[in-house]
Design an enzyme around this catalytic site. Structure first.
Site, PDB file in Angstrom:
ATOM      1  N   SER A  83       0.814  -1.084   0.102  1.00 27.59           N
ATOM      2  CA  SER A  83       0.093  -0.024   0.087  1.00 27.59           C
ATOM      3  C   SER A  83       0.974   1.293  -0.182  1.00 27.59           C
ATOM      4  CB  SER A  83      -0.946   0.057   1.168  1.00 27.59           C
ATOM      5  OG  SER A  83      -2.180  -0.585   0.877  1.00 27.59           O
ATOM      6  N   LYS A  86       0.557   3.453  -2.924  1.00 30.24           N
ATOM      7  CA  LYS A  86      -0.735   4.288  -3.071  1.00 30.24           C
ATOM      8  C   LYS A  86      -0.347   5.835  -3.122  1.00 30.24           C
ATOM      9  CE  LYS A  86      -3.964   0.668  -1.158  1.00 30.24           C
ATOM     10  NZ  LYS A  86      -4.560   0.255  -0.055  1.00 30.24           N
ATOM     11  N   TYR A 208      -2.701  -2.830 -10.714  1.00 29.61           N
ATOM     12  CA  TYR A 208      -2.745  -2.345  -9.276  1.00 29.61           C
ATOM     13  C   TYR A 208      -2.022  -3.521  -8.615  1.00 29.61           C
ATOM     14  CZ  TYR A 208      -4.429  -1.922  -4.551  1.00 29.61           C
ATOM     15  OH  TYR A 208      -4.626  -2.037  -3.015  1.00 29.61           O
ATOM     16  N   TYR A 260      -3.916   3.218   7.910  1.00 23.23           N
ATOM     17  CA  TYR A 260      -4.876   2.598   8.160  1.00 23.23           C
ATOM     18  C   TYR A 260      -5.835   3.071   9.328  1.00 23.23           C
ATOM     19  CZ  TYR A 260      -2.272  -0.682   5.248  1.00 23.23           C
ATOM     20  OH  TYR A 260      -1.427  -1.268   4.273  1.00 23.23           O
ATOM     21  N   VAL A 278       1.202  -3.800   3.914  1.00 22.54           N
ATOM     22  CA  VAL A 278       1.077  -5.241   4.467  1.00 22.54           C
ATOM     23  C   VAL A 278       2.428  -6.002   4.302  1.00 22.54           C
ATOM     24  CG1 VAL A 278      -1.508  -5.101   4.830  1.00 22.54           C
ATOM     25  CG2 VAL A 278      -0.531  -6.083   2.931  1.00 22.54           C
TER      26      VAL A 278
HETATM   27  N1  GLU Z   1      -2.076  -5.491  -2.506  1.00 30.90           N
HETATM   28  C1  GLU Z   1      -2.628  -5.305  -1.292  1.00 30.90           C
HETATM   29  C2  GLU Z   1      -4.128  -5.261  -1.278  1.00 30.90           C
HETATM   30  O1  GLU Z   1      -4.875  -4.452  -1.848  1.00 30.90           O
HETATM   31  C3  GLU Z   1      -2.020  -3.989  -0.383  1.00 30.90           C
HETATM   32  C4  GLU Z   1      -2.740  -4.029   0.985  1.00 30.90           C
HETATM   33  C5  GLU Z   1      -1.887  -3.037   1.832  1.00 30.90           C
HETATM   34  O2  GLU Z   1      -0.788  -3.124   1.862  1.00 30.90           O
HETATM   35  O3  GLU Z   1      -2.708  -2.412   2.639  1.00 30.90           O
HETATM   36  O4  GLU Z   1      -4.978  -5.953  -0.738  1.00 30.90           O
END
Ligand code: GLU
Length: 338
Positions: A83, A86, A208, A260, A278
Site C-alpha cells: 500500500s 498508493k 494495481y 489505516y 502489509v
Molecule cells: N495489495 C494489497 C491489497 O490491495 C495491498 C494492501 C496493503 O498493503 O494495505 O490488498
C-alpha cells in the site's frame, strides 16, 4: 544539555557539520537494538505469497538531503511495497491532472472503514481517499486511461526515479494477488459501475497488483521519502520527480489517512505524514528534512508493522520530528541547500 535536547537539535546541526551524521547513525542503531527482540504481531496472510516471507527481518534507513542514506539492520532486504505504492501513484496522478481534476476521481476525506471496504463516499459517490483500496484502484484506473498500455512501466519508472535506482516487481506475489484478489476485483467493478473510470477492470487490477508487488528495501523507502521531503526532487540523483503542489497534497493525505485505522493515534504520537503496507514497510516523511524507511513484516491488527511504528515513534520522540513539536527545527535544515 540533556541527551534528548541534544538529539533534537541534531538534524539542524547536520546541515552545517556533516560529520554529525555519525551521531545520527548511532541513534538509529540504538533504536534498532531497542526493538530487535520484539517479535509481536503476525504476517499478513490474506495474500498467500505474503504469509511465506521471513517474519523477523528488521531494517531502518534514513534518507538525508545530502543524498546520504543511513542504513541499519536488514535495510537492504527486498520486500513488496504494497500500500505504500498508493501515495506515489496518487502523487503521479496529481502531477498529470492537477488537484482539481484529481478531486473528480478520489476524495481526501479520512474514512473509518477498513482499507479494503467495498463502498464509496455516499455524498460524492467517489472513494473517500487514495490511501484505501477503493481510492487507490480509482487512481490506478485513471492512470490506465491516461497512459494506456504503458501505465505500469510508467509507474515503475516514476517509482524508480523516486528511489534513485531501477526497481522491479515480484512475479510470485503478483500472481498470488491475481489469484486471490477477489475483493479488489469487486472494488474495480464498483468503480467502473459508478463511472469513476471506464477502463477494463481486469487490466486496471493487473496494474494495481503489479504496483503493490514492486520490490523495495528500507533504504529505497528512505530515499523515496526523502524525495517527498526534498520538495519532489530526489536528493540522491538530483532528479525532479514530483511537482510542488503534488507533494504538498500527497503529504497532507498521508498525514490524515496513511496508517489505516491507526492514523489518528499515529498523528498524535508520531506526527509525520506516512504510509504503511502489509508487506511490513513503513515510510515516513519529515518535511524539508529526511525520509524514514522501516521494514519489519510482523503487523498489528490494523495492518501496520509493529516495529515500524515503534521505530518511528522513538525517532520522532528522540529527534523532535513531530510536525507540531516545539523543538522541531523544521525547514532550517535545508536552508542553503535548495
Ligand atoms: N495489495 C494489497 C491489497 O490491495 C495491498 C494492501 C496493503 O498493503 O494495505 O490488498
Amino acid at each position: 544539555m540533556d541527551e534528548t535536547l541534544h538529539h533534537r537539535s541534531l538534524l539542524s546541526a547536520i546541515a552545517s557539520d556533516p560529520s554529525s551524521t555519525d551521531e545520527l547513525t548511532i541513534i538509529t542503531k540504538k533504536v534498532h537494538a531497542q526493538y530487535l527482540a520484539n517479535l509481536e504481531g503476525e504476517l499478513a496472510d490474506y495474500i498467500p505469497g505474503l504469509a511465506k516471507v521471513a517474519p523477523d527481518h528488521y531494517g531502518i534507513a534514513l534518507g538525508l538531503p545530502s543524498g546520504r542514506v543511513i542504513a541499519v539492520g536488514d535495510a537492504e532486504i527486498p520486500f513488496t511495497i504494497q500500500s505504500i505504492s498508493k501515495a506515489y501513484t496518487y502523487a503521479m496522478l496529481l502531477d498529470m491532472l492537477g488537484t482539481d481534476e484529481t478531486a473528480k476521481v478520489v476524495g481526501v476525506q479520512p474514512s473509518s472503514d477498513p482499507f479494503n471496504t467495498i463502498s464509496l463516499d455516499a455524498r460524492t459517490h467517489l472513494p473517500f481517499n487514495p490511501m484505501v483500496n477503493t481510492g487507490a484502484i480509482a487512481v490506478t484506473g485513471k492512470l490506465r486511461s491516461l497512459l494506456g498500455a504503458n501505465a505500469f512501466s510508467k509507474i515503475l519508472e516514476v517509482f524508480s526515479n523516486a528511489a534513485g535506482r531501477p526497481l522491479t516487481f515480484d512475479e510470485n506475489i503478483y500472481q498470488s494477488e491475481q489469484e486471490t484478489g477477489h475483493r479488489n476485483r469487486a472494488i474495480g467493478h464498483l468503480l467502473r459501475a459508478a463511472h469513476v473510470f471506464d477502463e477494463p477492470v481486469d487490466e486496471v487490477l493487473e496494474i494495481y497488483f503489479k504496483q503493490c508487488s514492486i520490490l523495495v528495501t528500507a533504504a529505497d523507502l528512505a530515499v523515496m521519502g526523502a524525495t517527498l521531503a526534498n520538495l519532489g526532487k530526489n536528493p540522491l540523483t538530483g532528479k525532479k520527480v514530483f511537482g510542488l503542489d503534488s507533494v504538498r497534497h500527497a503529504l497532507s493525505v498521508m498525514f490524515t489517512c496513511g496508517m489505516y485505522d491507526g492514523a489518528g493515534d499515529w498523528a498524535c504520537k508520531v506526527g509525520l505524514p506516512a504510509k504503511s503496507g502489509v508487506g511490513g514497510g513503513v515510510l515516513a516523511v519529515v518535511n524539508r528534512q529526511i525520509g524514514v524507511g522501516v521494514f519489519s513484516p510482523r503487523l498489528d491488527s490494523n495492518g501496520n508493522s509493529v516495529r515500524g511504528q515503534l521505530t518511528c515513534a522513538r525517532l520522532a520522540e528522540d529527534l523532535g520530528l513531530h510536525a507540531f513539536d516545539s523543538l522541531n527545527h523544521g525547514s532550517s535544515f535545508l536552508r542553503g541547500m535548495l
